[in-house]
Design an enzyme around this catalytic site. Structure first.
Site, PDB file in Angstrom:
ATOM      1  N   ASN A  69      -1.410 -10.970   8.385  1.00  0.00           N
ATOM      2  CA  ASN A  69      -2.457  -9.708   8.660  1.00  0.00           C
ATOM      3  C   ASN A  69      -3.952 -10.415   7.985  1.00  0.00           C
ATOM      4  O   ASN A  69      -4.160 -10.762   7.008  1.00  0.00           O
ATOM      5  CB  ASN A  69      -2.047  -8.654   7.653  1.00  0.00           C
ATOM      6  CG  ASN A  69      -3.093  -7.711   8.085  1.00  0.00           C
ATOM      7  OD1 ASN A  69      -3.084  -6.935   9.034  1.00  0.00           O
ATOM      8  ND2 ASN A  69      -3.833  -7.102   7.056  1.00  0.00           N
ATOM      9  N   GLU A  70      -4.747 -10.189   9.025  1.00  0.00           N
ATOM     10  CA  GLU A  70      -6.036 -10.563   8.664  1.00  0.00           C
ATOM     11  C   GLU A  70      -6.322 -11.870   8.091  1.00  0.00           C
ATOM     12  O   GLU A  70      -6.753 -11.958   6.973  1.00  0.00           O
ATOM     13  CB  GLU A  70      -6.774  -9.376   7.814  1.00  0.00           C
ATOM     14  CG  GLU A  70      -6.960  -8.123   8.813  1.00  0.00           C
ATOM     15  CD  GLU A  70      -7.812  -7.063   8.079  1.00  0.00           C
ATOM     16  OE1 GLU A  70      -8.304  -7.165   6.916  1.00  0.00           O
ATOM     17  OE2 GLU A  70      -8.019  -5.981   8.977  1.00  0.00           O
ATOM     18  N   HIS A 101       1.103  -9.163   4.456  1.00  0.00           N
ATOM     19  CA  HIS A 101       0.166  -8.170   4.527  1.00  0.00           C
ATOM     20  C   HIS A 101      -0.714  -8.350   3.171  1.00  0.00           C
ATOM     21  O   HIS A 101      -0.491  -7.363   2.229  1.00  0.00           O
ATOM     22  CB  HIS A 101       0.428  -6.928   5.112  1.00  0.00           C
ATOM     23  CG  HIS A 101      -0.674  -5.976   5.116  1.00  0.00           C
ATOM     24  ND1 HIS A 101      -0.780  -5.396   6.510  1.00  0.00           N
ATOM     25  CD2 HIS A 101      -1.870  -5.495   4.605  1.00  0.00           C
ATOM     26  CE1 HIS A 101      -1.993  -4.695   6.574  1.00  0.00           C
ATOM     27  NE2 HIS A 101      -2.616  -4.691   5.715  1.00  0.00           N
ATOM     28  N   GLN A 130       0.810  -1.165  -0.049  1.00  0.00           N
ATOM     29  CA  GLN A 130       0.083   0.109  -0.160  1.00  0.00           C
ATOM     30  C   GLN A 130       0.808   1.239   0.243  1.00  0.00           C
ATOM     31  O   GLN A 130       0.347   2.436  -0.052  1.00  0.00           O
ATOM     32  CB  GLN A 130      -0.731  -0.008   1.333  1.00  0.00           C
ATOM     33  CG  GLN A 130      -2.028  -1.089   1.051  1.00  0.00           C
ATOM     34  CD  GLN A 130      -2.735  -1.078   2.353  1.00  0.00           C
ATOM     35  OE1 GLN A 130      -2.443  -1.805   3.367  1.00  0.00           O
ATOM     36  NE2 GLN A 130      -3.940  -0.326   2.500  1.00  0.00           N
TER      37      GLN A 130
HETATM   38  C1  BGC Z   1      -5.948  -3.990   6.215  1.00  0.00           C
HETATM   39  C2  BGC Z   1      -5.488  -2.667   5.558  1.00  0.00           C
HETATM   40  C3  BGC Z   1      -6.503  -1.720   4.948  1.00  0.00           C
HETATM   41  C4  BGC Z   1      -7.497  -1.324   6.130  1.00  0.00           C
HETATM   42  C5  BGC Z   1      -8.251  -0.403   5.897  1.00  0.00           C
HETATM   43  C6  BGC Z   1      -7.293  -3.755   6.811  1.00  0.00           C
HETATM   44  O1  BGC Z   1      -8.221  -4.408   6.385  1.00  0.00           O
HETATM   45  O2  BGC Z   1      -5.338  -4.665   6.911  1.00  0.00           O
HETATM   46  O3  BGC Z   1      -4.445  -3.121   4.685  1.00  0.00           O
HETATM   47  O4  BGC Z   1      -6.127  -0.795   4.400  1.00  0.00           O
HETATM   48  O5  BGC Z   1      -8.004  -2.412   6.766  1.00  0.00           O
HETATM   49  O6  BGC Z   1      -9.557  -0.832   4.937  1.00  0.00           O
END
Ligand code: BGC
Length: 860
Positions: free
Chosen positions: A157-158, A113, A19
């Site tokens: 991440n997530e 990520h 990003q």
């Molecule tokens: C993610 C980010 C994203 C943010 C805002 C999260 O789901 O880890 O990469 O930019 O939310 O939407």
């Protein structure tokens, strides 16, 4: 009264590599941004040039007085080709860490990520068997290089992003957490291109955000565990966790079960995975409200953020409490933030979120840190740069950084280590409430392993059956043993089914299904048209009848309703309705008919001309059809001579072909006439039925396209026409005459097509009053009788080639380890007498996707 946070509270802010860094050319997301038809509203390009400007950026964050900086390391840079590690990239990230340390910021590393190296997609991506080990190898290389400088890492991440998006696209009720333009996302021609660009196919393409099914979750879970194990080994003392995107989940009256299911998918199913971690990474942006019909929109009066989410800062404290009820791990808020151009709303969001979080801490919830997302305005994935989460704005023309007032506000909170004066959590609008205690979603229990012992195995390849054993775990075949080689399959934890010499074979595939054609062996319908309610329920019933007769998959050749098969497929897939795996098709255009025998039903036509045809294909794709059916030629059975008429212009079918490619749907054609066949081949049709009048040139064209094309002779309907004994007021003379001609031609045609290596699949247009559903296996006997197939060859066509027509030849239609467990246990030997498959009593067991549709009788 000051509301202080714990003394060593970790205050920070976050970014991710893709990003912010720019030019992440080797990553799967880069590919997705660049392919034709990409739904990404813009490309990441040079992003905010963080890869080069990180030193200044880190100095800026440190200057604000923050305590930590969460950033991610890009696997695609570190390992640009499988097994080749880039010294330069590793040195870069080591310097990022060192720069943080030099500025007194704790470097908080995310090892993955969302984006992955594109080569990983070629190995199955986040469905790939080797992926956990490959991820761990990369993690090990990174951690060795960090050499004790990093105290905390998030592995992935997530991990639940795929679960979130999957349920979103199943329900399409709401706006997803990462911001997805639903319409373009659902027209996935671009995905085929992205898959190809990454060295794989659409069917196998599975990047991180798509890994929300059982296999994806299992792969991600295994990757986390393998990475944690590697970190413990090479960098002991480093604290390891993963992060999940967790909205606060609430229910309206009657929505408790849906809310419980969402909470299970997003959080509870991960509890075994985080057991053994050092902390839990919580990411929260809003709340989700569930009603009886699924997720529902926020209350009308609620404020929305740029992402379309409800402005709900109080969700953070609430979800931290919910997490703490189920795990004792320390909670680190790894993301929380808001996309807005109104920086004052960001200030309010932070204040209220922290007030709620502080109250939770006061009540004993073990929160150890807070990370605002994001440090900088950056590339918000599909939504591009317009969604601004940053504390610091970036002018992308000049790459200048501009610190927003909210950054100073946040910095003051960090300095004070306390909730600011006057910041209060507010009551949330609307009637939705937290789940009452005790409401819990119980996931369907995985069936026990099953071993078929004492069986003959026909494996679908066409090779002779052999005595042996087959073991099924979950929905897959995991082991096959031959008695001649001595050992059997493992039996641990399995229900052992003694086949007593019966045959185990792959489930059958009906290659020419019309589930909305009404007549079945259970119910005669003297026509083709039904009112909508009867039509829907009849189609559901026909799906079950196919499965009862051993057909575990069906490729639809057209429907009498626009959406019915699509809905039916979804209902079958979600386990609510018994039926075969289904490739749903579009509505089928009404064929020209003289009306003498059968009214084929009034079906919306799509109009004439390339634009109308194009719009029809797109419309079908948009609502979820996988195949779109065209009557390229007419049908002599319905109107004398019509089989030799071509019903479209070449321009129209070209338009269909182009649109099908763009919308990623398959084209299916009814084609008797030679010119109709050629048109279909020319414009990329995947399945052509009948092909009765193929001339030499058509045969050559089919042969040249044999890697992508399937032909279905559809002999069942022909034989049924010849055999029919209609009541006197139905004059079938003309139909019978035509059927006799078709049969004679096909007796010569099919062996010739086969000689040329063209893939032929059984399937016979069942569902007419004189050709009922349930009789489908008769096709196989007809292939033996008329086309010179041996029973084993006919079975190969209905199983292994059937798997291929379903688009899943690498996992469907054979008995081999790794293949889906769609199996029949047949009393007798169908390779000696294929007709036995027509007697459903001979099917002692029918298993689809690892579950018995018909279980074998209990044995003594
Ligand atoms: C993610 C980010 C994203 C943010 C805002 C999260 O789901 O880890 O990469 O930019 O939310 O939407």
């Amino acid at each position: 009264m000051t509301r202080s946070f714990p003394a060593d509270f970790l205050w920070g802010t976050a970014t991710s590599a893709h990003q912010t860094e720019g030019d992440n050319t080797n990553a799967d997301f880069w590919v997705e941004e660049h392919v034709e038809g990409s739904p990404y509203v813009e490309r990441s390009g040079d992003a905010i040039d963080h890869f080069r400007r990180y030193r200044d950026d880190i100095a800026l964050l440190a200057g604000l007085g923050l305590k930590s900086y969460r950033f991610s390391i890009e696997w695609a840079r570190v390992e640009p080709r499988e097994g080749e590690f880039s010294e330069q990239a590793l040195a870069h990230y080591r310097d990022v860490v060192d720069t943080c340390l030099a500025h007194g910021l704790e470097p908080f590393v995310t090892l993955h990520h969302f984006s992955s190296p594109r080569w990983l997609m070629g190995l199955g991506g986040w469905h790939g068997e080797r992926t956990p080990a490959l991820f761990a190898r990369y993690v090990e290389a990174v951690m060795r290089r960090m050499d004790g400088r990093v105290r905390r890492v998030v592995t992935l991440n997530e991990c639940n992003i795929g679960v979130l998006l999957r349920s979103l696209f199943q329900k399409l009720a709401f706006v997803p957490p990462v911001g997805v333009d639903v319409a373009s996302w659902k027209a996935p021609g671009w995905r085929t291109a992205a898959a190809a660009e990454c060295g794989t196919t659409l069917e196998r393409y599975c990047n991180f955000k798509m890994a929300g099914d059982e296999k994806g979750v299992a792969t991600i879970a295994a990757a986390h565990r393998a990475a944690r194990e590697a970190i413990r080994r090479v960098a002991p003392g480093v604290q390891v966790g993963l992060s999940l995107a967790l909205s606060q989940v609430q229910a309206l009256p009657g929505g408790e079960a849906n809310a419980a299911q969402a909470w299970y998918g997003n959080f509870q199913q991960w509890l075994p995975v985080i057991a053994g971690d050092d902390f839990f990474g919580l990411q929260n942006y809003t709340r989700e409200i569930y009603g009886p019909a699924g997720q529902s929109a926020p209350p009308a009066e609620a404020e929305r953020t740029q992402m379309g989410y409800e402005f709900a800062p109080e969700s953070l404290g609430a979800v931290a409490r919910a997490v703490a009820r189920e795990t004792a791990l320390p909670i680190l808020v790894t993301e929380n933030g808001i996309a807005t151009d109104d920086d004052a709303r960001r200030v309010a969001f932070i204040d209220r979120a922290l007030a709620g979080l502080h109250a939770a801490i006061d009540d004993g919830v073990p929160v150890i840190g807070y990370t605002y997302w994001s440090a900088f305005d950056n590339f918000e994935w599909v939504f591009g740069y317009a969604k601004r989460f940053g504390l610091v704005a970036v002018d992308r023309a000049t790459q200048q950084r501009l610190v927003k007032p909210s950054a100073h506000h946040y910095a003051a909170i960090v300095q004070a280590n306390a909730v600011p004066e006057g910041a209060e959590a507010q009551p949330q609008p609307g009637p939705a409430r937290a789940l009452p205690a005790g409401v819990r979603f119980t996931p369907p229990k995985a069936p026990p392993a099953v071993v078929f012992a004492n069986v003959q195995v026909f494996d679908g390849s066409g090779a002779p059956s052999f005595a042996g054993e087959v073991r099924v775990e979950g929905n897959r075949i995991v082991a096959v043993a031959r008695a001649s080689e001595g050992a059997g399959v493992p039996r641990e934890g399995a229900r052992v089914v003694d086949g007593a010499g019966a045959t185990v074979m792959p489930g059958l595939v009906e290659g020419h299904a019309h589930l909305t054609w009404p007549t079945s062996v259970e119910k005669f319908v003297p026509g083709m048209q039904l009112p909508p309610e009867e039509l829907a329920i009849t189609a559901v019933r026909n799906a079950r009848i196919l499965l009862d007769h051993g057909f575990t998959s069906a490729y639809s050749a057209g429907a009498l309703s626009k959406r019915l098969e699509i809905v039916l497929r979804d209902q079958i897939e979600s386990g609510g309705v018994p039926g075969p795996r289904l490739i749903p098709s579009s509505v089928e255009r009404e064929p020209p008919s003289d009306g003498s025998f059968i009214d084929a039903g009034e079906v919306d036509e799509h109009g004439v001309g390339p634009d109308n045809v194009r719009a029809f294909v797109k419309g079908c794709a948009d609502i979820g059809a996988r195949a779109v059916k065209f009557l390229l030629s007419g049908e002599s059975a319905l109107k004398a001579g019509a089989s030799l008429e071509v019903l479209y212009t070449d321009e129209e079918i070209r338009a269909a072909g182009e649109q099908a490619q763009a919308s990623d749907v398959w084209l299916t054609g009814h084609a008797h006439a030679s010119e109709a066949i050629k048109m279909g081949v020319r414009h990329g049709f995947r399945v052509l039925y009948h092909c009765t009048y193929a001339d030499e040139e058509a045969l050559d064209m089919l042969e040249a396209a044999r890697d992508r094309i399937f032909v279905g002779p559809s002999i069942g309907i022909i034989q049924a026409t010849l055999d029919a004994d209609p009541p006197p007021h139905f004059d079938m003379t003309h139909m019978k005459q035509d059927a006799a001609i078709v049969l004679e031609r096909q007796k010569a045609l099919v062996p010739e097509l086969r000689r040329r290596g063209i893939r032929l699949v059984p399937g016979g247009d069942y569902g007419f009053p004189f050709n009922p559903h349930g009789r489908n296996a008769r096709d196989l006997a007809l292939w033996v009788e008329h086309f010179g197939y041996t029973p084993a060859e006919a079975l190969h066509a209905a199983t292994a080639l059937g798997g291929e027509i379903m688009g899943r030849g690498d996992e469907l239609g054979r008995i081999a380890p790794g293949y889906l467990a769609d199996l029949l246990l047949v009393d007798g030997d169908p390779t000696a007498d294929v007709a036995i498959l027509q007697d459903k009593q001979r099917l002692k067991a029918i298993m689809k996707d690892g579950r018995f549709h018909k279980a074998p009788e209990a044995q003594q």
